[in-house]
Motif scaffolding. Structure first.
Motif, PDB file in Angstrom:
ATOM      1  N   PHE A 149       0.829  -1.208   0.000  1.00 43.99           N
ATOM      2  CA  PHE A 149       0.000   0.000   0.000  1.00 43.99           C
ATOM      3  C   PHE A 149       0.867   1.264   0.000  1.00 43.99           C
ATOM      4  O   PHE A 149       0.578   2.212  -0.707  1.00 43.99           O
ATOM      5  N   ASP A 150       1.927   1.241   0.805  1.00 44.66           N
ATOM      6  CA  ASP A 150       2.767   2.439   0.945  1.00 44.66           C
ATOM      7  C   ASP A 150       3.509   2.776  -0.338  1.00 44.66           C
ATOM      8  O   ASP A 150       3.915   3.914  -0.540  1.00 44.66           O
ATOM      9  N   THR A 151       3.755   1.782  -1.167  1.00 41.07           N
ATOM     10  CA  THR A 151       4.595   2.030  -2.344  1.00 41.07           C
ATOM     11  C   THR A 151       3.827   1.836  -3.652  1.00 41.07           C
ATOM     12  O   THR A 151       4.429   1.772  -4.720  1.00 41.07           O
ATOM     13  N   LEU A 152       2.516   1.758  -3.556  1.00 43.76           N
ATOM     14  CA  LEU A 152       1.695   1.505  -4.729  1.00 43.76           C
ATOM     15  C   LEU A 152       1.878   2.599  -5.785  1.00 43.76           C
ATOM     16  O   LEU A 152       1.776   3.782  -5.477  1.00 43.76           O
ATOM     17  N   ALA A 153       2.158   2.188  -7.009  1.00 44.36           N
ATOM     18  CA  ALA A 153       2.273   3.159  -8.105  1.00 44.36           C
ATOM     19  C   ALA A 153       0.864   3.528  -8.566  1.00 44.36           C
ATOM     20  O   ALA A 153      -0.061   2.735  -8.428  1.00 44.36           O
ATOM     21  N   PRO A 154       0.697   4.739  -9.102  1.00 44.60           N
ATOM     22  CA  PRO A 154      -0.632   5.137  -9.576  1.00 44.60           C
ATOM     23  C   PRO A 154      -1.101   4.222 -10.709  1.00 44.60           C
ATOM     24  O   PRO A 154      -0.299   3.726 -11.484  1.00 44.60           O
ATOM     25  N   GLY A 155      -2.400   4.038 -10.772  1.00 49.81           N
ATOM     26  CA  GLY A 155      -2.981   3.264 -11.865  1.00 49.81           C
ATOM     27  C   GLY A 155      -2.892   1.773 -11.636  1.00 49.81           C
ATOM     28  O   GLY A 155      -2.358   1.298 -10.628  1.00 49.81           O
ATOM     29  N   ARG A 156      -3.444   1.029 -12.584  1.00 44.11           N
ATOM     30  CA  ARG A 156      -3.387  -0.426 -12.526  1.00 44.11           C
ATOM     31  C   ARG A 156      -3.611  -0.945 -13.934  1.00 44.11           C
ATOM     32  O   ARG A 156      -4.175  -0.253 -14.782  1.00 44.11           O
ATOM     33  N   GLY A 157      -3.157  -2.149 -14.167  1.00 42.42           N
ATOM     34  CA  GLY A 157      -3.317  -2.743 -15.490  1.00 42.42           C
ATOM     35  C   GLY A 157      -4.393  -3.807 -15.447  1.00 42.42           C
ATOM     36  O   GLY A 157      -4.554  -4.507 -14.446  1.00 42.42           O
ATOM     37  N   ARG A 158      -5.151  -3.916 -16.536  1.00 47.60           N
ATOM     38  CA  ARG A 158      -6.189  -4.952 -16.590  1.00 47.60           C
ATOM     39  C   ARG A 158      -5.587  -6.228 -17.173  1.00 47.60           C
ATOM     40  O   ARG A 158      -4.993  -6.208 -18.250  1.00 47.60           O
ATOM     41  N   ILE A 159      -5.714  -7.313 -16.426  1.00 48.54           N
ATOM     42  CA  ILE A 159      -5.174  -8.589 -16.888  1.00 48.54           C
ATOM     43  C   ILE A 159      -6.128  -9.180 -17.923  1.00 48.54           C
ATOM     44  O   ILE A 159      -7.326  -9.316 -17.666  1.00 48.54           O
ATOM     45  N   GLU A 160      -5.603  -9.463 -19.102  1.00 44.74           N
ATOM     46  CA  GLU A 160      -6.404 -10.018 -20.188  1.00 44.74           C
ATOM     47  C   GLU A 160      -5.657 -11.199 -20.790  1.00 44.74           C
ATOM     48  O   GLU A 160      -4.446 -11.317 -20.604  1.00 44.74           O
ATOM     49  N   PRO A 161      -6.368 -12.055 -21.519  1.00 43.57           N
ATOM     50  CA  PRO A 161      -5.671 -13.174 -22.160  1.00 43.57           C
ATOM     51  C   PRO A 161      -4.509 -12.646 -23.000  1.00 43.57           C
ATOM     52  O   PRO A 161      -4.671 -11.687 -23.754  1.00 43.57           O
ATOM     53  N   GLY A 162      -3.361 -13.247 -22.836  1.00 40.81           N
ATOM     54  CA  GLY A 162      -2.187 -12.798 -23.581  1.00 40.81           C
ATOM     55  C   GLY A 162      -1.463 -11.632 -22.923  1.00 40.81           C
ATOM     56  O   GLY A 162      -0.415 -11.200 -23.392  1.00 40.81           O
ATOM     57  N   HIS A 163      -2.042 -11.079 -21.862  1.00 43.25           N
ATOM     58  CA  HIS A 163      -1.412  -9.952 -21.147  1.00 43.25           C
ATOM     59  C   HIS A 163      -1.366 -10.238 -19.651  1.00 43.25           C
ATOM     60  O   HIS A 163      -2.062  -9.581 -18.868  1.00 43.25           O
ATOM     61  N   PRO A 164      -0.549 -11.221 -19.262  1.00 45.62           N
ATOM     62  CA  PRO A 164      -0.518 -11.620 -17.840  1.00 45.62           C
ATOM     63  C   PRO A 164      -0.029 -10.512 -16.916  1.00 45.62           C
ATOM     64  O   PRO A 164      -0.300 -10.555 -15.726  1.00 45.62           O
ATOM     65  N   LEU A 165       0.695  -9.535 -17.467  1.00 43.27           N
ATOM     66  CA  LEU A 165       1.206  -8.451 -16.620  1.00 43.27           C
ATOM     67  C   LEU A 165       0.266  -7.253 -16.634  1.00 43.27           C
ATOM     68  O   LEU A 165       0.551  -6.209 -16.052  1.00 43.27           O
ATOM     69  N   GLY A 166      -0.849  -7.390 -17.346  1.00 40.25           N
ATOM     70  CA  GLY A 166      -1.841  -6.322 -17.363  1.00 40.25           C
ATOM     71  C   GLY A 166      -1.662  -5.384 -18.548  1.00 40.25           C
ATOM     72  O   GLY A 166      -0.552  -5.177 -19.025  1.00 40.25           O
ATOM     73  N   VAL A 167      -2.788  -4.865 -19.017  1.00 39.57           N
ATOM     74  CA  VAL A 167      -2.765  -3.825 -20.043  1.00 39.57           C
ATOM     75  C   VAL A 167      -2.912  -2.506 -19.318  1.00 39.57           C
ATOM     76  O   VAL A 167      -3.922  -2.259 -18.657  1.00 39.57           O
TER      77      VAL A 167
END
Ligand SMILES: [Zn+2]
Ligand SMILES: [Zn+2]
Length: 195
Positions: free
Chosen positions: A168-186
């Protein structure tokens, strides 16, 4: 070295935990840390090399993680791990016939958590709300009883509190949506520069 958050098992396509110890780099199945048992040794590969990885929530283990978060890498030390430990080099050198080096470690096994955490929709909601205690409660609820009985509950909650506080303390802004073929998030494109 496979980045810790990308270490997956070729055989069961599930996430691995990365450890360093006096044996060097070692891996265990992430679900073992949450009380499950696995019938085979980890066979580490980068998640991006798997066609169909099983992306589970790094918090509560629910299948089908939806979001990828970024935070600072952190390392925690475990006193005892009752998981099978295999050196990463053993696979390369022994053509995947590596033998388990030991079943239990002594002091000083360090786990690298990596910079990315996958979250299911429910855990993501708690992360978005920065609800640390809510998240801990949710995760503790799904742990098997053997990990939460008696004194262990206080220990487990304490460990989760330490690890998740850092997330929580080091969370970067935003987030990626995990989709097929994108395990690290879009991840959303950064806003275009107006300069
Ligand atoms: Zn596996
Ligand atoms: Zn979850």
């Amino acid at each position: 070295m496979i980045p810790p958050e990308q270490a997956f098992c070729r055989r069961c396509r599930r996430a691995l935990n990365t450890h360093t110890s006096s044996f060097g780099l070692t891996y265990t199945h992430a679900i073992e840390a949450r009380g499950s048992t696995v019938d085979h040794r980890p066979d580490p590969v980068a998640v991006t090399e798997l066609n169909d990885p099983l992306i589970e929530c790094d918090f509560c283990s629910a299948p089908g993680a939806a979001w990828s978060y970024r935070c600072a890498d952190q390392r925690t030390t475990t006193r005892t791990v009752t998981a099978r430990i295999v050196g990463s080099n053993d696979y390369r050198d022994q053509h995947h016939a590596a033998r388990t080096r030991r079943v239990e470690t002594g002091d000083g096994l360090t786990q690298a958590w990596g910079e990315r955490w996958s979250a299911c929709p429910e855990c993501a909601e708690l992360i978005e709300a920065r609800d640390l205690l809510g998240l801990i409660s949710r995760v503790v609820e799904v742990l098997p009883a053997k990990l939460t009985r008696g004194k262990r509950l206080v220990q487990v909650r304490g460990q989760l509190h330490g690890t998740y506080s850092t997330v929580f303390d080091t969370l970067a802004p935003g987030r990626g949506r995990i989709e097929p073929g994108h395990p690290l998030g879009v991840w959303p494109e950064p806003p275009a520069s107006t300069a």
